[in-house]
Design a protein around this motif. Structure first.
Motif, PDB file in Angstrom:
ATOM      1  N   GLN A   1      22.948   2.137   4.611  1.00  0.00           N
ATOM      2  CA  GLN A   1      23.911   2.586   3.594  1.00  0.00           C
ATOM      3  C   GLN A   1      23.194   2.825   2.260  1.00  0.00           C
ATOM      4  N   ASN A   2      22.335   1.851   1.893  1.00  0.00           N
ATOM      5  CA  ASN A   2      21.606   1.951   0.629  1.00  0.00           C
ATOM      6  C   ASN A   2      20.775   3.223   0.570  1.00  0.00           C
ATOM      7  N   VAL A   3      20.001   3.439   1.605  1.00  0.00           N
ATOM      8  CA  VAL A   3      19.103   4.595   1.613  1.00  0.00           C
ATOM      9  C   VAL A   3      19.917   5.881   1.514  1.00  0.00           C
ATOM     10  N   SER A   4      21.037   5.918   2.232  1.00  0.00           N
ATOM     11  CA  SER A   4      21.830   7.145   2.211  1.00  0.00           C
ATOM     12  C   SER A   4      22.418   7.389   0.812  1.00  0.00           C
ATOM     13  N   ARG A   5      22.779   6.314   0.118  1.00  0.00           N
ATOM     14  CA  ARG A   5      23.306   6.458  -1.237  1.00  0.00           C
ATOM     15  C   ARG A   5      22.218   6.929  -2.210  1.00  0.00           C
ATOM     16  N   VAL A   6      21.024   6.375  -2.061  1.00  0.00           N
ATOM     17  CA  VAL A   6      19.933   6.792  -2.941  1.00  0.00           C
ATOM     18  C   VAL A   6      19.604   8.267  -2.700  1.00  0.00           C
ATOM     19  N   LYS A   7      19.602   8.653  -1.428  1.00  0.00           N
ATOM     20  CA  LYS A   7      19.375  10.063  -1.104  1.00  0.00           C
ATOM     21  C   LYS A   7      20.380  10.955  -1.832  1.00  0.00           C
ATOM     22  N   LYS A   8      21.633  10.520  -1.770  1.00  0.00           N
ATOM     23  CA  LYS A   8      22.700  11.278  -2.415  1.00  0.00           C
ATOM     24  C   LYS A   8      22.422  11.432  -3.917  1.00  0.00           C
ATOM     25  N   ARG A   9      21.987  10.336  -4.529  1.00  0.00           N
ATOM     26  CA  ARG A   9      21.716  10.368  -5.959  1.00  0.00           C
ATOM     27  C   ARG A   9      20.530  11.281  -6.284  1.00  0.00           C
ATOM     28  N   VAL A  10      19.462  11.149  -5.497  1.00  0.00           N
ATOM     29  CA  VAL A  10      18.278  11.970  -5.745  1.00  0.00           C
ATOM     30  C   VAL A  10      18.617  13.445  -5.534  1.00  0.00           C
ATOM     31  N   ARG A  11      19.380  13.720  -4.457  1.00  0.00           N
ATOM     32  CA  ARG A  11      19.770  15.096  -4.171  1.00  0.00           C
ATOM     33  C   ARG A  11      20.562  15.670  -5.353  1.00  0.00           C
TER      34      ARG A  11
ATOM     35  N   ASP B   1      11.883  13.373   1.170  1.00  0.00           N
ATOM     36  CA  ASP B   1      11.230  13.338   2.485  1.00  0.00           C
ATOM     37  C   ASP B   1      10.988  11.898   2.922  1.00  0.00           C
ATOM     38  N   PHE B   2      10.496  11.103   1.976  1.00  0.00           N
ATOM     39  CA  PHE B   2      10.242   9.699   2.278  1.00  0.00           C
ATOM     40  C   PHE B   2      11.523   8.990   2.719  1.00  0.00           C
ATOM     41  N   LEU B   3      12.614   9.271   1.982  1.00  0.00           N
ATOM     42  CA  LEU B   3      13.885   8.617   2.316  1.00  0.00           C
ATOM     43  C   LEU B   3      14.398   9.072   3.683  1.00  0.00           C
ATOM     44  N   ASN B   4      14.208  10.360   3.988  1.00  0.00           N
ATOM     45  CA  ASN B   4      14.607  10.854   5.310  1.00  0.00           C
ATOM     46  C   ASN B   4      13.839  10.131   6.410  1.00  0.00           C
ATOM     47  N   GLU B   5      12.538   9.960   6.171  1.00  0.00           N
ATOM     48  CA  GLU B   5      11.705   9.223   7.108  1.00  0.00           C
ATOM     49  C   GLU B   5      12.226   7.802   7.297  1.00  0.00           C
ATOM     50  N   GLN B   6      12.545   7.156   6.177  1.00  0.00           N
ATOM     51  CA  GLN B   6      13.044   5.789   6.239  1.00  0.00           C
ATOM     52  C   GLN B   6      14.341   5.732   7.038  1.00  0.00           C
TER      53      GLN B   6
ATOM     54  N   GLU C   1       0.834  -1.206   0.000  1.00  0.00           N
ATOM     55  CA  GLU C   1       0.000   0.000   0.000  1.00  0.00           C
ATOM     56  C   GLU C   1       0.874   1.263   0.000  1.00  0.00           C
ATOM     57  N   ASP C   2       1.883   1.250   0.866  1.00  0.00           N
ATOM     58  CA  ASP C   2       2.769   2.415   0.941  1.00  0.00           C
ATOM     59  C   ASP C   2       3.640   2.543  -0.308  1.00  0.00           C
ATOM     60  N   ILE C   3       3.977   1.411  -0.911  1.00  0.00           N
ATOM     61  CA  ILE C   3       4.780   1.474  -2.143  1.00  0.00           C
ATOM     62  C   ILE C   3       4.000   2.242  -3.201  1.00  0.00           C
ATOM     63  N   MET C   4       2.685   1.999  -3.260  1.00  0.00           N
ATOM     64  CA  MET C   4       1.878   2.730  -4.234  1.00  0.00           C
ATOM     65  C   MET C   4       1.926   4.234  -3.979  1.00  0.00           C
ATOM     66  N   LYS C   5       1.929   4.589  -2.702  1.00  0.00           N
ATOM     67  CA  LYS C   5       2.040   6.021  -2.376  1.00  0.00           C
ATOM     68  C   LYS C   5       3.386   6.570  -2.839  1.00  0.00           C
ATOM     69  N   VAL C   6       4.446   5.807  -2.599  1.00  0.00           N
ATOM     70  CA  VAL C   6       5.785   6.269  -2.978  1.00  0.00           C
ATOM     71  C   VAL C   6       5.884   6.447  -4.487  1.00  0.00           C
ATOM     72  N   GLN C   7       5.240   5.553  -5.234  1.00  0.00           N
ATOM     73  CA  GLN C   7       5.292   5.646  -6.694  1.00  0.00           C
ATOM     74  C   GLN C   7       4.772   6.991  -7.192  1.00  0.00           C
ATOM     75  N   ALA C   8       3.849   7.546  -6.431  1.00  0.00           N
ATOM     76  CA  ALA C   8       3.228   8.797  -6.870  1.00  0.00           C
ATOM     77  C   ALA C   8       4.066  10.024  -6.503  1.00  0.00           C
ATOM     78  N   LEU C   9       5.183   9.810  -5.807  1.00  0.00           N
ATOM     79  CA  LEU C   9       5.964  10.952  -5.317  1.00  0.00           C
ATOM     80  C   LEU C   9       6.842  11.559  -6.405  1.00  0.00           C
TER      81      LEU C   9
END
Lengths: 278, 278
Positions: free
Chosen positions: B103-113, A82-87, A67-75
């Motif tokens: 580590q993964n999330v931080s790398r993806v953040k870096k890429r998105v940023r 923001d989502f990644l920071n939350e994670q 369910e949340d993946i579907m929300k992320v897809q729309a971002l």
């Protein structure tokens, strides 16, 4: 990139996902074919769709619900940040909870090992002790034979909220003096060991976090029974007198269950110890 | 400790467990009252039973199933040590998996940023790059306009097995030279960034783990479309000529999706870059 279409079976192979999963993703709208042939109902996926499965799999890997993946897809990209920071925060919390559990398990191991390797039951021994962090509550008029598991319920509740328990030992502190009768003993404090050095913020007035100091102790350990409690304590006190040991003012006592089966008679070992002056 | 009995409601309060939970524990045999009054069916628990709830709650906290808790209850102290050792291993594994995800999330953040903050699309820029660990596979006869998402399925499968993916970018490497037509470009390697420096042991012959070196690069980034791919590359190559830059022999290319919605037209940014000689 090129225009190429795949069947559901080809996508399954290419993306390492089962056909069943792909059908389910289609059904819930998470990942749909670009085209469905009206008569055969065959699904056709475009090559460029494949990378969506990366995101879906990655988010599943970090524990995101479909369910949340579907929300992320729309971002959009900004929102994805923001989502990644939350994670990241969620992961940090999980990490520190796990580290706490790790500390807890290692402390319990230490305690069980100690119980298993204690040199002699019912004999006075010299102990080199590490500092022990405890949560203590003031006590009045309780003596060892009046002690209840229930007496610890407030302490345990705090430990449970803060640390999730795990070390189930129960302690008491009373003054060092020459007792003649077990009923003369009155605990000044009851305590339970703290497993982590997290700051506890929910303390009431009669409670405090403190330490049983590191140092050299004389102690005696035995399987608890009301009949032999006092004779073991006396043995320890006599030893101190006999060797004219200089001791500090408190006697520490720790009850540790040895059986974990609710069908067996409860079985506690008790450790009583007194710290020597340096 | 003293002989005292409690009703189910009292135990619930003392041990901070709901009455429903205690009834359930009784039913499944996890934690039973010592006595049930035959006519009223009232349950009576002995004070000494309370500590069993510590163990139950602690094991629940570390994620042990009720079924397994029953097994643990039957263990002797020596066996409990084995159980705790096992738990330690499980916790260590969970910890390292979580650290990897972190580590993964931080790398993806870096890429998105980076995608969000790129100075100018369609303009040549100077980039100070960190080293990038990649998994690469040799490629033959693929050119940028023939590239498929599917071309990465083997690479992605390995990354998924080893790291659980998360960074969904797709790279290519081709020789630095003065191209006149897009079809002249042939990738020597396809790659995908590695997120952790875990050693990959399932590599086949045509694959290897290697690095895109740290250093100063000239690069150009743009939203992919077959029509403008070559003109952007030419702009970069002309810039190198114009300023007579000394470059190393490879051109690196990275495709990054910008939209995550399966309902939108796919949208990739492409970054093409060449490293300057030191």
């Amino acid at each position: 990139m090129k225009d190429t279409y795949y069947s559901i079976g080809e996508v399954a192979k290419l993306a390492n996902v089962s056909v069943q999963t792909l059908r389910y993703y289609d059904k819930i709208g998470l990942f749909k074919p670009v085209y469905v042939e009206p008569t055969t109902k065959y699904r056709y996926y475009h090559d460029s769709q494949l990378y969506h499965l990366d995101l879906i799999k990655s988010l599943k890997y970090i524990g995101t619900s479909l369910e949340d993946i579907m929300k992320v897809q729309a971002l959009k990209a900004e929102e994805l940040m923001d989502f990644l920071n939350e994670q990241e925060l969620i992961i940090e919390n999980k990490l520190s909870r796990l580290k706490e559990i790790q500390q807890n398990v290692s402390r319990v191991k230490k305690r069980v090992r100690r119980q298993l390797n204690y040199p002699a039951f019912g004999e006075v021994v010299i102990l080199e002790e590490d500092e022990m962090l405890i949560l203590q509550a003031t006590s009045n008029n309780l003596s060892p034979l009046d002690l209840l598991n229930a007496s610890y319920s407030k302490l345990k509740r705090i430990i449970e909220e803060e640390e999730g328990i795990i070390d189930n030992s129960y302690g008491g502190i009373y003054a060092y003096q020459g007792y003649e009768l077990v009923d003369e003993i009155k605990y000044t404090h009851l305590f339970t060991p703290l497993l982590t050095d997290k700051r506890i913020i929910t303390l009431s007035n009669e409670m405090e976090v403190t330490k049983i100091p590191a140092g050299t102790y004389v102690g005696i350990i035995f399987t608890f029974s009301p009949d032999i409690y006092f004779s073991n304590l006396k043995k320890l006190l006599n030893y101190v007198d006999q060797y004219q040991l200089k001791v500090t003012g408190d006697i520490y006592e720790l009850f540790m269950p040895t059986s974990y089966s609710p069908n067996e008679q409860e079985d506690y070992t008790v450790e009583i110890k007194i710290r020597l002056r340096e």
